[in-house]
Scaffold this motif. Structure first.
Motif, PDB file in Angstrom:
ATOM      1  N   GLY A 169      15.164  -0.072  10.193  1.00  0.00           N
ATOM      2  CA  GLY A 169      14.353  -0.651   9.131  1.00  0.00           C
ATOM      3  C   GLY A 169      14.461   0.159   7.857  1.00  0.00           C
ATOM      4  N   ASP A 170      13.745  -0.301   6.854  1.00  0.00           N
ATOM      5  CA  ASP A 170      13.792   0.342   5.546  1.00  0.00           C
ATOM      6  C   ASP A 170      12.528   1.141   5.274  1.00  0.00           C
ATOM      7  OD1 ASP A 170      16.256  -0.836   4.840  1.00  0.00           O
ATOM      8  OD2 ASP A 170      15.227  -2.698   4.298  1.00  0.00           O
ATOM      9  N   PRO A 171      12.644   2.233   4.511  1.00  0.00           N
ATOM     10  CA  PRO A 171      11.435   2.921   4.038  1.00  0.00           C
ATOM     11  C   PRO A 171      10.704   2.000   3.060  1.00  0.00           C
ATOM     12  CG  PRO A 171      13.424   4.207   3.581  1.00  0.00           C
ATOM     13  CD  PRO A 171      13.857   2.886   4.088  1.00  0.00           C
ATOM     14  N   ARG A 172       9.388   2.093   3.022  1.00  0.00           N
ATOM     15  CA  ARG A 172       8.597   1.276   2.096  1.00  0.00           C
ATOM     16  C   ARG A 172       7.677   2.173   1.281  1.00  0.00           C
ATOM     17  NH1 ARG A 172       6.427  -2.022   7.032  1.00  0.00           N
ATOM     18  NH2 ARG A 172       8.242  -3.282   7.522  1.00  0.00           N
TER      19      ARG A 172
ATOM     20  N   ILE B 121      -3.582  -0.070   6.424  1.00  0.00           N
ATOM     21  CA  ILE B 121      -3.536   1.331   6.025  1.00  0.00           C
ATOM     22  C   ILE B 121      -4.610   1.541   4.967  1.00  0.00           C
ATOM     23  CG2 ILE B 121      -2.166   3.071   4.793  1.00  0.00           C
ATOM     24  CD1 ILE B 121       0.294   1.849   6.229  1.00  0.00           C
ATOM     25  N   ALA B 122      -5.399   2.591   5.160  1.00  0.00           N
ATOM     26  CA  ALA B 122      -6.417   2.972   4.185  1.00  0.00           C
ATOM     27  C   ALA B 122      -5.953   4.248   3.502  1.00  0.00           C
ATOM     28  CB  ALA B 122      -7.754   3.209   4.880  1.00  0.00           C
TER      29      ALA B 122
ATOM     30  N   ASN C  53       2.398  -3.566   6.005  1.00  0.00           N
ATOM     31  CA  ASN C  53       3.744  -3.893   5.524  1.00  0.00           C
ATOM     32  C   ASN C  53       3.810  -4.006   4.002  1.00  0.00           C
ATOM     33  OD1 ASN C  53       2.475  -6.318   5.064  1.00  0.00           O
ATOM     34  ND2 ASN C  53       3.709  -7.497   6.518  1.00  0.00           N
ATOM     35  N   GLY C  54       2.681  -3.769   3.331  1.00  0.00           N
ATOM     36  CA  GLY C  54       2.658  -3.761   1.871  1.00  0.00           C
ATOM     37  C   GLY C  54       2.472  -5.125   1.238  1.00  0.00           C
ATOM     38  N   THR C  55       2.318  -6.177   2.038  1.00  0.00           N
ATOM     39  CA  THR C  55       2.150  -7.524   1.481  1.00  0.00           C
ATOM     40  C   THR C  55       0.681  -7.804   1.176  1.00  0.00           C
ATOM     41  OG1 THR C  55       1.902  -8.528   3.664  1.00  0.00           O
ATOM     42  CG2 THR C  55       4.141  -8.396   2.752  1.00  0.00           C
ATOM     43  N   GLY C  56       0.438  -8.805   0.359  1.00  0.00           N
ATOM     44  CA  GLY C  56      -0.923  -9.232   0.066  1.00  0.00           C
ATOM     45  C   GLY C  56      -1.618  -8.321  -0.925  1.00  0.00           C
TER      46      GLY C  56
END
Length: 177
Positions: free
Chosen positions: A35-38, A60-61, A78-81
């Motif tokens: 996978g990729d780093p985000r 994640i908080a 996943n960083g979405t929303g």
């Protein structure tokens, strides 16, 4: 300077598939294998810190000074929303040690006023648990969740400066030494 040289905090996802890092004021997740780093935050000029992965692996908080004062931010892993941004206090204060409850519904934290709180992600309210009497360079208190998310244990100084263990019941909102 490399981002890897600036890591200040880290955490592992509940599945062990990704790692969570705080570096250079941003929050990153990195795959253990594929996978990729985000970069979850991508906020130059903003300091994000103290990342914590929810035990259910979904969120994640972290703490962010994006508003000018530190706030609690919660986002999808996943960083979405959208990012949920929570002002935890009316007056400026510094926060420490985010810790999700085992049921992934609450987040325990301490502040620079020697106070323990938790934020309830369902009711959207912050609850004050207790406050230490005296400051210390070791920043005691050390709050921890019970496995069933119904209790918080911590240490607190008594008036005689000795430390004692306290239990806080979320059901009754009562503290017992």
């Amino acid at each position: 300077e490399k981002v890897a040289d600036q890591i200040r905090a880290y955490n592992i996802s509940p599945t062990g598939v990704r790692a969570l890092f705080e570096a250079r004021g941003d929050i990153f997740t990195v795959p253990a294998d594929k996978g990729d780093p985000r970069n979850l935050t991508q906020t130059p000029g903003v300091n994000e810190r103290s990342p914590a992965w929810s035990p259910d692996g979904k969120r994640i908080a972290y703490l962010s000074d994006e508003s000018g004062e530190y706030q609690l931010h919660i986002r999808a892993q996943n960083g979405t929303g959208d990012v949920e941004k929570i002002a935890l206090a009316d007056k400026p204060v510094f926060y420490y040690d985010l810790d999700w409850s085992p049921d992934s519904k609450k987040i325990l934290y301490r502040d620079s006023n020697l106070t323990i709180h938790y934020y309830d992600t369902e009711t959207k309210k912050s609850v004050k648990i207790d406050q230490d009497l005296y400051d210390s360079v070791w920043r005691f208190l050390n709050p921890v969740w019970s496995p069933d998310s119904k209790w918080i244990a911590y240490t607190k100084q008594l008036k005689n400066h000795l430390r004692a263990v306290f239990l806080y019941s979320l059901a009754t909102a009562k503290t017992t030494q």
